[in-house]
Design a protein around this motif. Sequence first.
Motif, PDB file in Angstrom:
ATOM      1  N   ALA A   1     -20.149   4.484 -10.183  1.00 10.65           N
ATOM      2  CA  ALA A   1     -19.201   3.374 -10.219  1.00 10.65           C
ATOM      3  C   ALA A   1     -17.874   3.778 -10.844  1.00 10.65           C
ATOM      4  N   LEU A   2     -17.928   4.587 -11.903  1.00  9.98           N
ATOM      5  CA  LEU A   2     -16.689   5.032 -12.547  1.00  9.98           C
ATOM      6  C   LEU A   2     -15.902   5.985 -11.652  1.00  9.98           C
ATOM      7  N   ARG A   3     -16.615   6.761 -10.844  1.00 12.38           N
ATOM      8  CA  ARG A   3     -15.905   7.603  -9.859  1.00 12.38           C
ATOM      9  C   ARG A   3     -15.179   6.731  -8.846  1.00 12.38           C
ATOM     10  N   VAL A   4     -15.842   5.657  -8.420  1.00 15.38           N
ATOM     11  CA  VAL A   4     -15.211   4.715  -7.488  1.00 15.38           C
ATOM     12  C   VAL A   4     -13.991   4.062  -8.139  1.00 15.38           C
ATOM     13  N   ALA A   5     -14.134   3.666  -9.403  1.00 11.10           N
ATOM     14  CA  ALA A   5     -13.020   3.034 -10.121  1.00 11.10           C
ATOM     15  C   ALA A   5     -11.834   3.983 -10.236  1.00 11.10           C
ATOM     16  N   LYS A   6     -12.115   5.250 -10.539  1.00  6.61           N
ATOM     17  CA  LYS A   6     -11.048   6.235 -10.659  1.00  6.61           C
ATOM     18  C   LYS A   6     -10.328   6.430  -9.330  1.00  6.61           C
ATOM     19  N   GLU A   7     -11.090   6.479  -8.245  1.00  6.59           N
ATOM     20  CA  GLU A   7     -10.480   6.658  -6.927  1.00  6.59           C
ATOM     21  C   GLU A   7      -9.639   5.445  -6.545  1.00  6.59           C
ATOM     22  N   ARG A   8     -10.115   4.259  -6.922  1.00  3.58           N
ATOM     23  CA  ARG A   8      -9.336   3.043  -6.648  1.00  3.58           C
ATOM     24  C   ARG A   8      -7.997   3.083  -7.383  1.00  3.58           C
ATOM     25  N   LEU A   9      -8.040   3.511  -8.646  1.00  3.72           N
ATOM     26  CA  LEU A   9      -6.799   3.606  -9.423  1.00  3.72           C
ATOM     27  C   LEU A   9      -5.844   4.610  -8.799  1.00  3.72           C
ATOM     28  N   ARG A  10      -6.395   5.748  -8.400  1.00  3.67           N
ATOM     29  CA  ARG A  10      -5.560   6.789  -7.788  1.00  3.67           C
ATOM     30  C   ARG A  10      -4.946   6.284  -6.489  1.00  3.67           C
ATOM     31  N   THR A  11      -5.762   5.631  -5.673  1.00  2.00           N
ATOM     32  CA  THR A  11      -5.265   5.099  -4.404  1.00  2.00           C
ATOM     33  C   THR A  11      -4.213   4.030  -4.638  1.00  2.00           C
ATOM     34  N   GLY A  12      -4.469   3.163  -5.618  1.00  2.00           N
ATOM     35  CA  GLY A  12      -3.493   2.119  -5.938  1.00  2.00           C
ATOM     36  C   GLY A  12      -2.174   2.699  -6.399  1.00  2.00           C
ATOM     37  N   ALA A  13      -2.238   3.750  -7.192  1.00  2.00           N
ATOM     38  CA  ALA A  13      -1.019   4.405  -7.670  1.00  2.00           C
ATOM     39  C   ALA A  13      -0.264   5.037  -6.505  1.00  2.00           C
ATOM     40  N   MET A  14      -0.999   5.691  -5.600  1.00  2.00           N
ATOM     41  CA  MET A  14      -0.345   6.329  -4.455  1.00  2.00           C
ATOM     42  C   MET A  14       0.336   5.293  -3.567  1.00  2.00           C
ATOM     43  N   GLU A  15      -0.329   4.142  -3.388  1.00  2.00           N
ATOM     44  CA  GLU A  15       0.280   3.083  -2.577  1.00  2.00           C
ATOM     45  C   GLU A  15       1.556   2.571  -3.228  1.00  2.00           C
ATOM     46  N   LYS A  16       1.552   2.530  -4.553  1.00  2.00           N
ATOM     47  CA  LYS A  16       2.740   2.053  -5.277  1.00  2.00           C
ATOM     48  C   LYS A  16       3.871   3.066  -5.215  1.00  2.00           C
ATOM     49  N   ILE A  17       3.507   4.345  -5.180  1.00  2.00           N
ATOM     50  CA  ILE A  17       4.510   5.405  -5.164  1.00  2.00           C
ATOM     51  C   ILE A  17       5.157   5.558  -3.793  1.00  2.00           C
ATOM     52  N   VAL A  18       4.351   5.457  -2.746  1.00  2.00           N
ATOM     53  CA  VAL A  18       4.863   5.727  -1.396  1.00  2.00           C
ATOM     54  C   VAL A  18       5.901   4.693  -0.987  1.00  2.00           C
ATOM     55  N   ASP A  19       7.016   5.166  -0.487  1.00  2.00           N
ATOM     56  CA  ASP A  19       8.072   4.302   0.039  1.00  2.00           C
ATOM     57  C   ASP A  19       7.658   3.852   1.436  1.00  2.00           C
ATOM     58  N   LYS A  20       7.460   2.546   1.613  1.00  2.00           N
ATOM     59  CA  LYS A  20       6.949   2.032   2.888  1.00  2.00           C
ATOM     60  C   LYS A  20       7.910   2.281   4.038  1.00  2.00           C
ATOM     61  N   GLU A  21       9.207   2.254   3.755  1.00  2.00           N
ATOM     62  CA  GLU A  21      10.198   2.523   4.800  1.00  2.00           C
ATOM     63  C   GLU A  21      10.086   3.968   5.290  1.00  2.00           C
ATOM     64  N   LEU A  22       9.950   4.894   4.343  1.00  2.00           N
ATOM     65  CA  LEU A  22       9.814   6.306   4.717  1.00  2.00           C
ATOM     66  C   LEU A  22       8.491   6.540   5.438  1.00  2.00           C
ATOM     67  N   ALA A  23       7.428   5.883   4.971  1.00  2.00           N
ATOM     68  CA  ALA A  23       6.117   6.053   5.600  1.00  2.00           C
ATOM     69  C   ALA A  23       6.133   5.538   7.027  1.00  2.00           C
ATOM     70  N   ALA A  24       6.768   4.382   7.241  1.00  2.00           N
ATOM     71  CA  ALA A  24       6.849   3.815   8.593  1.00  2.00           C
ATOM     72  C   ALA A  24       7.642   4.735   9.513  1.00  2.00           C
ATOM     73  N   MET A  25       8.700   5.309   8.980  1.00  2.00           N
ATOM     74  CA  MET A  25       9.507   6.226   9.787  1.00  2.00           C
ATOM     75  C   MET A  25       8.702   7.464  10.192  1.00  2.00           C
ATOM     76  N   ARG A  26       7.904   7.975   9.271  1.00  2.00           N
ATOM     77  CA  ARG A  26       7.121   9.193   9.565  1.00  2.00           C
ATOM     78  C   ARG A  26       6.037   8.919  10.605  1.00  2.00           C
ATOM     79  N   GLU A  27       5.562   7.671  10.665  1.00  2.00           N
ATOM     80  CA  GLU A  27       4.569   7.323  11.675  1.00  2.00           C
ATOM     81  C   GLU A  27       5.155   7.435  13.082  1.00  2.00           C
ATOM     82  N   GLU A  28       6.465   7.298  13.165  1.00  2.00           N
ATOM     83  CA  GLU A  28       7.155   7.414  14.460  1.00  2.00           C
ATOM     84  C   GLU A  28       7.807   8.781  14.622  1.00  2.00           C
TER      85      GLU A  28
END
Length: 260
Positions: free
Chosen positions: A122-149
Amino acid sequence: MKNGTTILIVDDEPRTRQGLKKTLETWAASGCEIVTAENGDEALDIASKRPVHLLLTDIRMPEMNGLELIKAIRAGGSDPVVVLLSGYSEFEYAQEGIRLGVVNYLLKPVQKAKLLEAVEEALRVAKERLRTGAMEKIVDKELAAMREEDRLVPQPIQEAIRYIEANVKQAVTLREVAEHVHLNASYFSSLFKEKTGMTFSEFVVRGKMQAAKKLLYSTGMPIADIAEEVGYATAKYFITLFKEYEGMTPSQYRKELPDR
Protein backbone atom coordinates in the motif's frame (compact mmCIF):
# COMPACT_ATOMS: atom_id res chain seq x y z
CA MET A 1 7.86 5.93 1.59
CA LYS A 2 8.15 6.05 5.38
CA ASN A 3 9.45 9.32 6.77
CA GLY A 4 6.56 11.69 7.39
CA THR A 5 4.03 8.96 6.60
CA THR A 6 0.88 8.63 8.70
CA ILE A 7 -0.97 5.33 8.95
CA LEU A 8 -4.47 5.51 10.45
CA ILE A 9 -5.97 2.34 11.95
CA VAL A 10 -9.76 2.40 12.46
CA ASP A 11 -11.39 -0.47 14.36
CA ASP A 12 -14.04 -0.55 17.06
CA GLU A 13 -12.38 -3.55 18.76
CA PRO A 14 -9.74 -2.21 21.22
CA ARG A 15 -7.62 -5.38 21.26
CA THR A 16 -7.48 -5.55 17.46
CA ARG A 17 -6.75 -1.83 17.17
CA GLN A 18 -3.91 -1.90 19.67
CA GLY A 19 -2.50 -5.15 18.31
CA LEU A 20 -2.28 -3.74 14.81
CA LYS A 21 -0.71 -0.55 16.13
CA LYS A 22 1.93 -2.43 18.12
CA THR A 23 2.84 -4.62 15.13
CA LEU A 24 3.18 -1.62 12.81
CA GLU A 25 5.13 0.48 15.30
CA THR A 26 7.66 -2.33 15.68
CA TRP A 27 7.89 -2.70 11.91
CA ALA A 28 8.09 1.03 11.20
CA ALA A 29 10.79 1.73 13.83
CA SER A 30 9.75 5.41 13.98
CA GLY A 31 9.68 5.67 10.18
CA CYS A 32 5.90 6.09 10.18
CA GLU A 33 3.49 7.57 12.67
CA ILE A 34 0.75 5.12 13.60
CA VAL A 35 -2.49 6.66 14.86
CA THR A 36 -5.75 4.95 15.79
CA ALA A 37 -9.46 5.70 15.92
CA GLU A 38 -12.28 3.60 17.34
CA ASN A 39 -14.98 4.81 14.93
CA GLY A 40 -15.60 6.70 11.71
CA ASP A 41 -16.28 10.07 13.32
CA GLU A 42 -12.99 9.99 15.21
CA ALA A 43 -11.17 8.95 12.03
CA LEU A 44 -12.72 11.84 10.08
CA ASP A 45 -11.66 14.27 12.80
CA ILE A 46 -8.06 13.00 12.55
CA ALA A 47 -8.09 13.18 8.74
CA SER A 48 -9.36 16.76 8.85
CA LYS A 49 -6.35 17.87 10.90
CA ARG A 50 -3.48 16.01 9.24
CA PRO A 51 -2.62 14.15 6.03
CA VAL A 52 -3.33 10.41 6.18
CA HIS A 53 -1.31 8.36 3.69
CA LEU A 54 -2.61 4.88 4.51
CA LEU A 55 -5.97 3.94 6.01
CA LEU A 56 -6.50 0.51 7.54
CA THR A 57 -10.15 0.24 8.43
CA ASP A 58 -12.50 -2.45 9.61
CA ILE A 59 -15.54 -2.82 7.38
CA ARG A 60 -18.13 -3.61 10.02
CA MET A 61 -18.34 -0.87 12.63
CA PRO A 62 -21.32 0.72 14.43
CA GLU A 63 -22.90 3.83 12.91
CA MET A 64 -20.39 4.30 10.08
CA ASN A 65 -18.90 1.26 8.35
CA GLY A 66 -15.52 1.18 6.65
CA LEU A 67 -16.85 1.72 3.14
CA GLU A 68 -18.84 4.75 4.28
CA LEU A 69 -15.73 6.05 6.03
CA ILE A 70 -13.69 5.84 2.81
CA LYS A 71 -16.32 7.86 0.96
CA ALA A 72 -16.54 10.44 3.75
CA ILE A 73 -12.76 10.89 3.97
CA ARG A 74 -12.56 11.43 0.22
CA ALA A 75 -15.48 13.85 0.31
CA GLY A 76 -13.44 15.80 2.86
CA GLY A 77 -10.56 16.18 0.42
CA SER A 78 -8.24 13.34 1.52
CA ASP A 79 -7.40 10.35 -0.62
CA PRO A 80 -5.39 7.81 1.37
CA VAL A 81 -4.48 4.38 0.09
CA VAL A 82 -6.86 1.92 1.76
CA VAL A 83 -6.55 -1.60 3.16
CA LEU A 84 -9.81 -3.13 4.41
CA LEU A 85 -10.03 -5.39 7.46
CA SER A 86 -12.93 -7.71 8.14
CA GLY A 87 -13.96 -10.74 10.12
CA TYR A 88 -16.34 -11.54 7.31
CA SER A 89 -15.61 -12.76 3.82
CA GLU A 90 -18.80 -11.64 2.07
CA PHE A 91 -18.02 -11.05 -1.57
CA GLU A 92 -20.11 -7.89 -1.85
CA TYR A 93 -17.73 -6.08 0.51
CA ALA A 94 -14.75 -6.97 -1.65
CA GLN A 95 -16.64 -5.87 -4.76
CA GLU A 96 -17.53 -2.50 -3.27
CA GLY A 97 -13.96 -2.13 -2.01
CA ILE A 98 -12.63 -2.67 -5.52
CA ARG A 99 -14.97 0.01 -6.84
CA LEU A 100 -13.60 2.38 -4.20
CA GLY A 101 -10.00 1.64 -5.19
CA VAL A 102 -9.06 -0.37 -2.09
CA VAL A 103 -5.62 -1.93 -2.64
CA ASN A 104 -6.00 -4.92 -0.34
CA TYR A 105 -8.53 -6.84 1.75
CA LEU A 106 -7.45 -8.73 4.89
CA LEU A 107 -9.55 -11.18 6.89
CA LYS A 108 -9.42 -11.19 10.68
CA PRO A 109 -7.61 -12.39 12.64
CA VAL A 110 -4.94 -10.73 10.53
CA GLN A 111 -1.69 -12.64 10.24
CA LYS A 112 1.35 -10.48 11.00
CA ALA A 113 3.16 -11.40 7.77
CA LYS A 114 0.10 -10.67 5.63
CA LEU A 115 -0.45 -7.35 7.42
CA LEU A 116 3.10 -6.16 6.82
CA GLU A 117 3.04 -7.35 3.22
CA ALA A 118 -0.22 -5.46 2.62
CA VAL A 119 1.08 -2.29 4.29
CA GLU A 120 4.34 -2.32 2.33
CA GLU A 121 2.43 -2.78 -0.93
CA ALA A 122 0.00 0.00 0.00
CA LEU A 123 2.83 2.42 0.80
CA ARG A 124 4.41 1.67 -2.57
CA VAL A 125 1.08 2.54 -4.19
CA ALA A 126 0.89 5.75 -2.12
CA LYS A 127 4.40 6.74 -3.16
CA GLU A 128 3.62 6.16 -6.83
CA ARG A 129 0.43 8.21 -6.52
CA LEU A 130 2.41 11.10 -5.04
CA ARG A 131 5.02 10.86 -7.78
CA THR A 132 2.36 10.75 -10.49
CA GLY A 133 0.51 13.66 -8.93
CA ALA A 134 3.70 15.71 -8.82
CA MET A 135 4.49 14.91 -12.46
CA GLU A 136 0.99 15.96 -13.51
CA LYS A 137 1.46 19.23 -11.65
CA ILE A 138 4.85 19.82 -13.24
CA VAL A 139 3.92 19.06 -16.85
CA ASP A 140 2.76 22.06 -18.86
CA LYS A 141 -0.53 20.95 -20.45
CA GLU A 142 -0.09 23.29 -23.42
CA LEU A 143 3.33 21.83 -24.21
CA ALA A 144 2.05 18.28 -23.67
CA ALA A 145 -0.88 18.83 -26.02
CA MET A 146 1.45 20.24 -28.65
CA ARG A 147 3.77 17.22 -28.41
CA GLU A 148 0.81 14.88 -28.94
CA GLU A 149 0.45 16.50 -32.37
CA ASP A 150 4.19 16.28 -33.04
CA ARG A 151 3.73 14.32 -36.26
CA LEU A 152 1.84 17.29 -37.71
CA VAL A 153 4.69 19.70 -36.98
CA PRO A 154 7.09 20.35 -39.90
CA GLN A 155 10.68 19.19 -39.52
CA PRO A 156 12.18 22.70 -39.16
CA ILE A 157 9.82 23.47 -36.27
CA GLN A 158 10.60 20.13 -34.58
CA GLU A 159 14.30 20.95 -34.92
CA ALA A 160 13.68 24.42 -33.48
CA ILE A 161 11.87 22.93 -30.49
CA ARG A 162 14.74 20.55 -29.80
CA TYR A 163 17.20 23.44 -30.02
CA ILE A 164 15.18 25.56 -27.59
CA GLU A 165 14.87 22.69 -25.10
CA ALA A 166 18.58 21.91 -25.33
CA ASN A 167 19.42 25.54 -24.57
CA VAL A 168 17.00 26.17 -21.73
CA LYS A 169 19.81 27.81 -19.72
CA GLN A 170 20.36 30.38 -22.46
CA ALA A 171 18.37 33.44 -23.48
CA VAL A 172 17.68 32.14 -26.99
CA THR A 173 16.22 34.57 -29.52
CA LEU A 174 13.84 34.05 -32.39
CA ARG A 175 16.46 35.16 -34.91
CA GLU A 176 19.04 32.77 -33.46
CA VAL A 177 16.70 29.78 -33.72
CA ALA A 178 15.49 30.80 -37.19
CA GLU A 179 19.09 30.87 -38.38
CA HIS A 180 19.69 27.48 -36.78
CA VAL A 181 16.88 25.93 -38.85
CA HIS A 182 17.79 27.98 -41.96
CA LEU A 183 14.58 29.96 -42.20
CA ASN A 184 13.81 33.66 -42.55
CA ALA A 185 13.01 35.05 -39.08
CA SER A 186 9.66 36.55 -40.09
CA TYR A 187 8.54 33.38 -41.88
CA PHE A 188 9.80 31.20 -39.01
CA SER A 189 7.83 33.29 -36.49
CA SER A 190 4.52 32.91 -38.33
CA LEU A 191 5.14 29.21 -39.10
CA PHE A 192 6.00 28.48 -35.46
CA LYS A 193 2.76 30.13 -34.26
CA GLU A 194 0.69 28.35 -36.91
CA LYS A 195 2.07 24.88 -36.16
CA THR A 196 2.41 25.00 -32.36
CA GLY A 197 -0.51 27.23 -31.43
CA MET A 198 1.70 29.58 -29.43
CA THR A 199 4.17 32.33 -30.16
CA PHE A 200 7.90 31.65 -30.10
CA SER A 201 8.37 33.72 -26.93
CA GLU A 202 5.49 31.98 -25.13
CA PHE A 203 6.94 28.57 -26.01
CA VAL A 204 10.36 29.58 -24.72
CA VAL A 205 8.94 30.85 -21.43
CA ARG A 206 6.72 27.79 -20.96
CA GLY A 207 9.72 25.54 -21.52
CA LYS A 208 11.75 27.45 -18.96
CA MET A 209 8.90 27.37 -16.44
CA GLN A 210 8.54 23.60 -16.83
CA ALA A 211 12.29 23.13 -16.35
CA ALA A 212 12.05 25.32 -13.24
CA LYS A 213 9.14 23.28 -11.85
CA LYS A 214 11.15 20.09 -12.23
CA LEU A 215 14.01 21.67 -10.28
CA LEU A 216 11.63 22.95 -7.60
CA TYR A 217 10.35 19.40 -7.13
CA SER A 218 13.52 17.37 -7.48
CA THR A 219 16.09 19.63 -5.76
CA GLY A 220 16.46 21.94 -2.80
CA MET A 221 18.14 24.61 -4.93
CA PRO A 222 17.49 28.23 -3.87
CA ILE A 223 15.09 30.15 -6.12
CA ALA A 224 17.88 32.46 -7.32
CA ASP A 225 19.93 29.46 -8.47
CA ILE A 226 16.94 27.95 -10.27
CA ALA A 227 16.34 31.27 -12.01
CA GLU A 228 19.92 31.22 -13.25
CA GLU A 229 19.68 27.55 -14.22
CA VAL A 230 16.76 28.28 -16.57
CA GLY A 231 18.32 31.34 -18.14
CA TYR A 232 17.18 34.37 -16.15
CA ALA A 233 19.69 36.93 -14.94
CA THR A 234 17.62 38.04 -11.95
CA ALA A 235 15.46 36.06 -9.54
CA LYS A 236 12.98 38.95 -9.40
CA TYR A 237 12.14 38.72 -13.11
CA PHE A 238 11.95 34.92 -12.91
CA ILE A 239 9.56 35.09 -9.95
CA THR A 240 7.36 37.61 -11.79
CA LEU A 241 7.12 35.36 -14.85
CA PHE A 242 6.58 32.24 -12.79
CA LYS A 243 3.70 33.86 -10.91
CA GLU A 244 2.20 35.05 -14.18
CA TYR A 245 2.18 31.51 -15.61
CA GLU A 246 1.51 29.45 -12.47
CA GLY A 247 -0.57 31.85 -10.36
CA MET A 248 1.84 31.62 -7.41
CA THR A 249 5.48 32.26 -6.55
CA PRO A 250 8.10 29.50 -6.96
CA SER A 251 8.32 29.16 -3.16
CA GLN A 252 4.56 28.72 -2.83
CA TYR A 253 4.60 26.20 -5.67
CA ARG A 254 7.35 24.18 -3.98
CA LYS A 255 5.37 24.08 -0.70
CA GLU A 256 2.31 22.69 -2.47
CA LEU A 257 4.21 19.85 -4.13
CA PRO A 258 3.95 16.43 -2.45
CA ASP A 259 7.02 15.06 -0.71
CA ARG A 260 9.43 13.25 -3.00
